[in-house]
Design a protein around this motif. Sequence first.
Motif, mmCIF file in Angstrom:
data_model
loop_
_atom_site.group_PDB
_atom_site.id
_atom_site.type_symbol
_atom_site.label_atom_id
_atom_site.label_comp_id
_atom_site.label_asym_id
_atom_site.label_seq_id
_atom_site.Cartn_x
_atom_site.Cartn_y
_atom_site.Cartn_z
ATOM 1 N N ALA A 74 -44.811 -13.443 10.901
ATOM 2 C CA ALA A 74 -46.175 -13.250 11.484
ATOM 3 C C ALA A 74 -47.015 -13.523 12.896
ATOM 4 C CB ALA A 74 -47.188 -13.002 10.483
ATOM 5 N N VAL A 75 -46.802 -14.970 12.823
ATOM 6 C CA VAL A 75 -46.433 -15.933 13.928
ATOM 7 C C VAL A 75 -45.873 -15.710 14.990
ATOM 8 C CG1 VAL A 75 -46.965 -18.134 14.683
ATOM 9 C CG2 VAL A 75 -47.584 -17.496 12.075
ATOM 10 N N ASP A 76 -44.321 -15.235 14.748
ATOM 11 C CA ASP A 76 -43.285 -14.897 15.845
ATOM 12 C C ASP A 76 -43.626 -13.889 16.979
ATOM 13 O OD1 ASP A 76 -42.225 -17.359 14.386
ATOM 14 O OD2 ASP A 76 -40.491 -16.195 13.228
ATOM 15 N N SER A 77 -44.085 -12.508 15.951
ATOM 16 C CA SER A 77 -44.527 -11.675 15.766
ATOM 17 C C SER A 77 -45.443 -11.053 17.069
ATOM 18 C CB SER A 77 -44.721 -10.719 15.071
ATOM 19 O OG SER A 77 -43.143 -10.290 14.330
ATOM 20 N N ALA A 78 -47.041 -11.864 16.331
ATOM 21 C CA ALA A 78 -48.118 -12.362 17.741
ATOM 22 C C ALA A 78 -47.662 -13.303 18.802
ATOM 23 C CB ALA A 78 -48.578 -13.024 16.735
ATOM 24 N N LEU A 79 -46.298 -14.252 18.466
ATOM 25 C CA LEU A 79 -46.825 -15.138 19.742
ATOM 26 C C LEU A 79 -45.296 -13.912 20.495
ATOM 27 C CD1 LEU A 79 -45.592 -18.350 18.576
ATOM 28 C CD2 LEU A 79 -48.003 -17.772 19.895
ATOM 29 N N ALA A 80 -44.959 -12.781 20.729
ATOM 30 C CA ALA A 80 -44.372 -12.765 20.954
ATOM 31 C C ALA A 80 -44.631 -10.935 21.987
ATOM 32 C CB ALA A 80 -43.494 -11.903 20.463
ATOM 33 N N ALA A 81 -45.731 -10.447 21.100
ATOM 34 C CA ALA A 81 -46.922 -9.334 21.496
ATOM 35 C C ALA A 81 -48.399 -10.286 22.251
ATOM 36 C CB ALA A 81 -47.743 -8.957 20.349
ATOM 37 N N ASN A 82 -48.048 -11.080 22.368
ATOM 38 C CA ASN A 82 -48.764 -11.667 23.551
ATOM 39 C C ASN A 82 -48.250 -13.180 24.629
ATOM 40 O OD1 ASN A 82 -51.994 -10.682 22.448
ATOM 41 N ND2 ASN A 82 -50.336 -11.040 20.827
ATOM 42 N N ARG A 83 -47.424 -12.657 24.780
ATOM 43 C CA ARG A 83 -46.673 -13.481 25.914
ATOM 44 C C ARG A 83 -47.616 -13.870 27.202
ATOM 45 N NH1 ARG A 83 -40.454 -11.992 25.635
ATOM 46 N NH2 ARG A 83 -40.827 -11.607 23.134
ATOM 47 N N ALA A 84 -48.209 -12.742 27.675
ATOM 48 C CA ALA A 84 -48.327 -13.078 28.899
ATOM 49 C C ALA A 84 -49.664 -14.139 28.961
ATOM 50 C CB ALA A 84 -49.211 -11.650 29.253
ATOM 51 N N ASP A 85 -50.650 -14.541 27.375
ATOM 52 C CA ASP A 85 -51.295 -15.148 28.102
ATOM 53 C C ASP A 85 -51.567 -16.279 26.580
ATOM 54 O OD1 ASP A 85 -54.484 -16.471 27.759
ATOM 55 O OD2 ASP A 85 -54.961 -14.508 27.444
ATOM 56 N N PRO A 86 -50.866 -17.440 26.936
ATOM 57 C CA PRO A 86 -50.713 -18.355 25.462
ATOM 58 C C PRO A 86 -51.960 -18.860 24.664
ATOM 59 C CG PRO A 86 -49.608 -18.992 27.924
ATOM 60 C CD PRO A 86 -50.093 -17.930 27.925
ATOM 61 N N LEU A 87 -53.518 -18.457 25.336
ATOM 62 C CA LEU A 87 -53.914 -18.572 25.372
ATOM 63 C C LEU A 87 -54.493 -17.640 23.497
ATOM 64 C CD1 LEU A 87 -56.205 -20.366 23.536
ATOM 65 C CD2 LEU A 87 -58.268 -19.478 25.387
ATOM 66 N N ALA A 88 -54.251 -16.207 24.248
ATOM 67 C CA ALA A 88 -54.658 -14.696 23.415
ATOM 68 C C ALA A 88 -53.032 -14.958 22.582
ATOM 69 C CB ALA A 88 -54.513 -14.190 24.285
ATOM 70 N N ALA A 89 -51.819 -16.044 23.172
ATOM 71 C CA ALA A 89 -51.002 -15.903 21.543
ATOM 72 C C ALA A 89 -51.171 -16.776 20.887
ATOM 73 C CB ALA A 89 -49.594 -15.957 22.278
ATOM 74 N N ALA A 90 -51.626 -17.499 21.191
ATOM 75 C CA ALA A 90 -52.099 -18.822 19.765
ATOM 76 C C ALA A 90 -53.143 -18.658 19.375
ATOM 77 C CB ALA A 90 -52.515 -20.267 21.094
ATOM 78 N N ARG A 135 -40.130 -24.244 14.276
ATOM 79 C CA ARG A 135 -39.835 -22.526 14.276
ATOM 80 C C ARG A 135 -41.631 -22.480 15.332
ATOM 81 N NH1 ARG A 135 -39.304 -18.144 10.354
ATOM 82 N NH2 ARG A 135 -39.495 -16.392 11.432
ATOM 83 N N VAL A 136 -42.472 -22.959 15.250
ATOM 84 C CA VAL A 136 -43.745 -22.641 16.547
ATOM 85 C C VAL A 136 -42.797 -23.604 17.811
ATOM 86 C CG1 VAL A 136 -45.941 -23.513 17.188
ATOM 87 C CG2 VAL A 136 -45.222 -22.778 14.383
ATOM 88 N N VAL A 137 -42.053 -24.837 17.933
ATOM 89 C CA VAL A 137 -41.607 -25.447 18.810
ATOM 90 C C VAL A 137 -40.640 -24.674 19.696
ATOM 91 C CG1 VAL A 137 -40.048 -27.299 19.853
ATOM 92 C CG2 VAL A 137 -42.598 -27.916 18.309
ATOM 93 N N SER A 138 -39.779 -23.612 19.001
ATOM 94 C CA SER A 138 -38.990 -23.044 19.829
ATOM 95 C C SER A 138 -39.574 -21.275 19.655
ATOM 96 C CB SER A 138 -37.247 -22.532 18.434
ATOM 97 O OG SER A 138 -36.981 -21.289 18.429
ATOM 98 N N ALA A 139 -40.395 -20.658 19.358
ATOM 99 C CA ALA A 139 -40.683 -20.186 20.049
ATOM 100 C C ALA A 139 -42.205 -20.038 21.109
ATOM 101 C CB ALA A 139 -42.171 -19.360 18.737
ATOM 102 N N ILE A 140 -42.434 -21.210 20.800
ATOM 103 C CA ILE A 140 -42.840 -22.026 22.400
ATOM 104 C C ILE A 140 -42.620 -22.084 23.408
ATOM 105 C CG2 ILE A 140 -44.907 -23.701 23.698
ATOM 106 C CD1 ILE A 140 -46.009 -23.863 20.851
ATOM 107 N N GLY A 141 -41.511 -22.284 23.330
ATOM 108 C CA GLY A 141 -40.264 -22.994 23.913
ATOM 109 C C GLY A 141 -39.985 -21.445 25.038
ATOM 110 N N GLU A 142 -39.053 -20.971 23.868
ATOM 111 C CA GLU A 142 -38.423 -18.648 24.152
ATOM 112 C C GLU A 142 -39.886 -18.442 24.717
ATOM 113 O OE1 GLU A 142 -37.973 -14.911 22.271
ATOM 114 O OE2 GLU A 142 -37.467 -16.765 21.254
ATOM 115 N N HIS A 143 -41.046 -17.821 25.010
ATOM 116 C CA HIS A 143 -41.838 -17.799 25.209
ATOM 117 C C HIS A 143 -42.693 -18.404 27.155
ATOM 118 C CE1 HIS A 143 -41.815 -14.681 23.110
ATOM 119 N NE2 HIS A 143 -42.161 -15.494 21.709
ATOM 120 N N TRP A 144 -42.303 -19.515 26.802
ATOM 121 C CA TRP A 144 -43.086 -20.484 27.745
ATOM 122 C C TRP A 144 -42.315 -21.936 28.036
ATOM 123 C CZ3 TRP A 144 -46.072 -18.775 23.855
ATOM 124 C CH2 TRP A 144 -47.101 -17.631 23.780
#
Length: 198
Positions: A74-90, A135-144
């Motif tokens: 669920a975290v991965d999906s939410a990050l991917a869906a909000n990649r334009a805005d890191p604060l909104a993604a978090a 997993r969180v570090v990897s997802a952040i690194g992928e998007h930002w």
Amino acid sequence: MKQSYAERARAGMRDAILDAVERLVIDRGWRRTRMADVADAAGVSRQTVYQQFGNREELGQQYVLREADRLLAAVDSALAANRADPLAAATAAFEAFLTVATDNLMVKGILAGDDGLLPLVTTAGLPVRQVAVERVVSAIGEHWPDLDSADVLLFAETVVRLAISHATAPAADPQTTTGDVMRVLGPFIRQLVEKGRP
């Protein structure tokens, strides 16, 4: 890479055993669940359970890790869906984690007083925290990818601990909790993003 029949059969066996653990946790709690109970519920021999998981502690840890993986999806999906805005993604990711956790059977067991499971995600939960942080570090690194790696690691370790704490001892609904947490973490996230800009 394609899995062999033996690998697929082994994975299916492990899933069946972990499904049995889940049913038993709901029925009687982890503390009162024995390896023989798991074997009976899974329809396999006790020796098979030991061969697949080694011991009861490892079985419990693998069950918790599987549930953590479900929550982190669920975290991965939410990050991917909000990649334009890191604060909104978090914000979306933290709320998604807490929302999914409210329906997770393992978390429900903990909240219902199964103190046998709680240490596996808190005091003895190092493997779970490590997997979640990675997993969180990897997802952040992928998007930002331009964000400072030390700051990303600090953020991941902090947010994972907060998420586990709020999921296993909730003080409010997921939306309210997320709003409160982001009031604290928001400035750090903005600073992190600002530092990462070219």
